[in-house]
Design an enzyme around this catalytic site. Structure first.
Site, PDB file in Angstrom:
ATOM      1  CG  ASP A  68      38.872  31.054  51.242  1.00 26.20           C
ATOM      2  OD1 ASP A  68      39.603  30.081  51.489  1.00 26.20           O
ATOM      3  OD2 ASP A  68      39.046  31.793  50.259  1.00 26.20           O
TER       4      ASP A  68
ATOM      5  CG  ASP B  99      38.196  38.217  40.498  1.00 29.32           C
ATOM      6  OD1 ASP B  99      39.077  37.839  41.309  1.00 29.32           O
ATOM      7  OD2 ASP B  99      36.985  37.954  40.647  1.00 29.32           O
TER       8      ASP B  99
ATOM      9  CG  HIS C  50      39.191  36.423  44.343  1.00 30.03           C
ATOM     10  ND1 HIS C  50      38.657  35.891  43.196  1.00 30.03           N
ATOM     11  CD2 HIS C  50      39.813  35.396  44.974  1.00 30.03           C
ATOM     12  CE1 HIS C  50      38.966  34.600  43.133  1.00 30.03           C
ATOM     13  NE2 HIS C  50      39.667  34.275  44.196  1.00 30.03           N
TER      14      HIS C  50
ATOM     15  CD  GLU D 249      34.755  36.614  43.735  1.00 26.93           C
ATOM     16  OE1 GLU D 249      35.703  37.180  43.148  1.00 26.93           O
ATOM     17  OE2 GLU D 249      34.363  35.473  43.446  1.00 26.93           O
TER      18      GLU D 249
HETATM   19  C1  GLP Z   1      40.398  30.729  45.342  1.00 23.36           C
HETATM   20  C2  GLP Z   1      40.718  30.946  46.811  1.00 23.36           C
HETATM   21  C3  GLP Z   1      41.707  32.066  46.984  1.00 23.36           C
HETATM   22  C4  GLP Z   1      42.883  31.828  46.059  1.00 23.36           C
HETATM   23  C5  GLP Z   1      42.426  31.922  44.623  1.00 23.36           C
HETATM   24  C6  GLP Z   1      43.540  31.753  43.613  1.00 23.36           C
HETATM   25  O1  GLP Z   1      39.336  31.488  44.875  1.00 23.36           O
HETATM   26  N1  GLP Z   1      39.558  31.223  47.604  1.00 23.36           N
HETATM   27  O2  GLP Z   1      42.114  32.112  48.344  1.00 23.36           O
HETATM   28  O3  GLP Z   1      43.886  32.768  46.299  1.00 23.36           O
HETATM   29  O4  GLP Z   1      41.481  30.896  44.432  1.00 23.36           O
HETATM   30  O5  GLP Z   1      43.757  30.402  43.388  1.00 23.36           O
HETATM   31  P1  GLP Z   1      44.974  29.762  42.607  1.00 23.36           P
HETATM   32  O6  GLP Z   1      46.118  29.842  43.547  1.00 23.36           O
HETATM   33  O7  GLP Z   1      44.553  28.341  42.370  1.00 23.36           O
HETATM   34  O8  GLP Z   1      45.166  30.535  41.376  1.00 23.36           O
END
Ligand code: GLP
Length: 242
Positions: free
Chosen positions: A67, A136, A138, A143
């Protein structure tokens, strides 16, 4: 989903790196799907270490990131393009023309989504997709209430995600409200999936992903339907799995 336990974040990162390294050793021209966020930083650090010791060579590897934020140019310090450069690409030998991220700054985002899907297909599909987990539930930027049949598409971010990701921005007001992400269909087409989760704030989402009903309300729960999905998780994240 197969669950592999790790004592802590560092061990989770090492185990994940060995899984990725194994793929590259067995298939030097493999296609990796990559993720951003805090979780995979340790994995990238370990892969860099294995590369420096001469154990893995990325010269035949292609990569596709999950993404990117919409409205951030690739050189923007807050973009996922820059994150990948800083945490991984500048230390390893993935050829620049084989590193792919969706362009969040494209003038025609619908065309960009189609282009990205087509380039994944042209590369032969993703062999191993790395995934982090949003609080959440995702994955990528899919989402809650996502449509499972979507390929790469544009999304409006939930306020909880904007809030959670504000820590990466110098100014919390600068977090983009929209992003482009591989869809659940794109992710589920990868031949293998590797979900990483660390820390108590992921425990609830991880329980839903591993044990809960498969529901668009918790996007990661769809991974239960994948024939080759593994989660490597630390003790804190796994607290609610017992
Ligand atoms: C973002 C990214 C996701 C990632 C998520 C969790 O929203 N788009 O791909 O998995 O955050 O992030 P973290 O690893 O910093 O908790």
């Amino acid at each position: 989903m197969h669950v592999v336990m790790a004592a802590d974040y560092d061990q989770m990162s090492r185990k994940a790196a060995y899984v990725v390294a194994g793929r590259i050793i067995l298939k030097p021209d493999c296609v990796l799907g990559l993720a951003t966020g805090d979780t995979p930083k340790g994995l990238y650090r370990e892969l860099v270490r294995l590369h420096r010791s001469g154990d893995i060579d990325f010269s035949g590897v292609s990569t596709f990131n999950l993404d990117e934020y919409i409205g951030l140019a690739p050189e923007d310090p807050d973009s996922y393009h820059r994150y990948m450069e800083e945490h991984f690409f500048r230390f390893v030998n993935v050829p620049p023309e084989r590193r792919h991220l969706p362009d969040g700054d494209a003038s025609d985002m619908a065309a960009e989504c189609r282009r990205y899907e087509a380039s994944i297909e042209r590369a032969g599909g993703i062999d191993l997709q790395i995934l982090g987990l949003g609080r959440d539930g995702h994955i990528g930027f899919n989402e809650p209430d996502v449509k499972f049949e979507k390929g790469t598409h544009c999304v409006r971010l939930d306020s909880s995600t904007i809030e959670a990701n504000a820590r990466f921005f110098s100014d919390a007001g600068k977090v983009p409200k929209r992003a482009v992400t591989m869809g659940i269909r794109t992710i589920m087409r990868a031949r293998s999936l590797l979900l990483l989760a660390s820390g108590p704030e992921k425990a609830e989402a991880l329980r839903g992903a591993v044990l809960g009903p498969v529901t668009p309300e918790l996007p990661a729960s769809v991974l239960q339907l994948h024939p080759d999905a593994t989660a490597i998780v630390d003790e804190a994240a796994a607290r609610l799995l017992r």
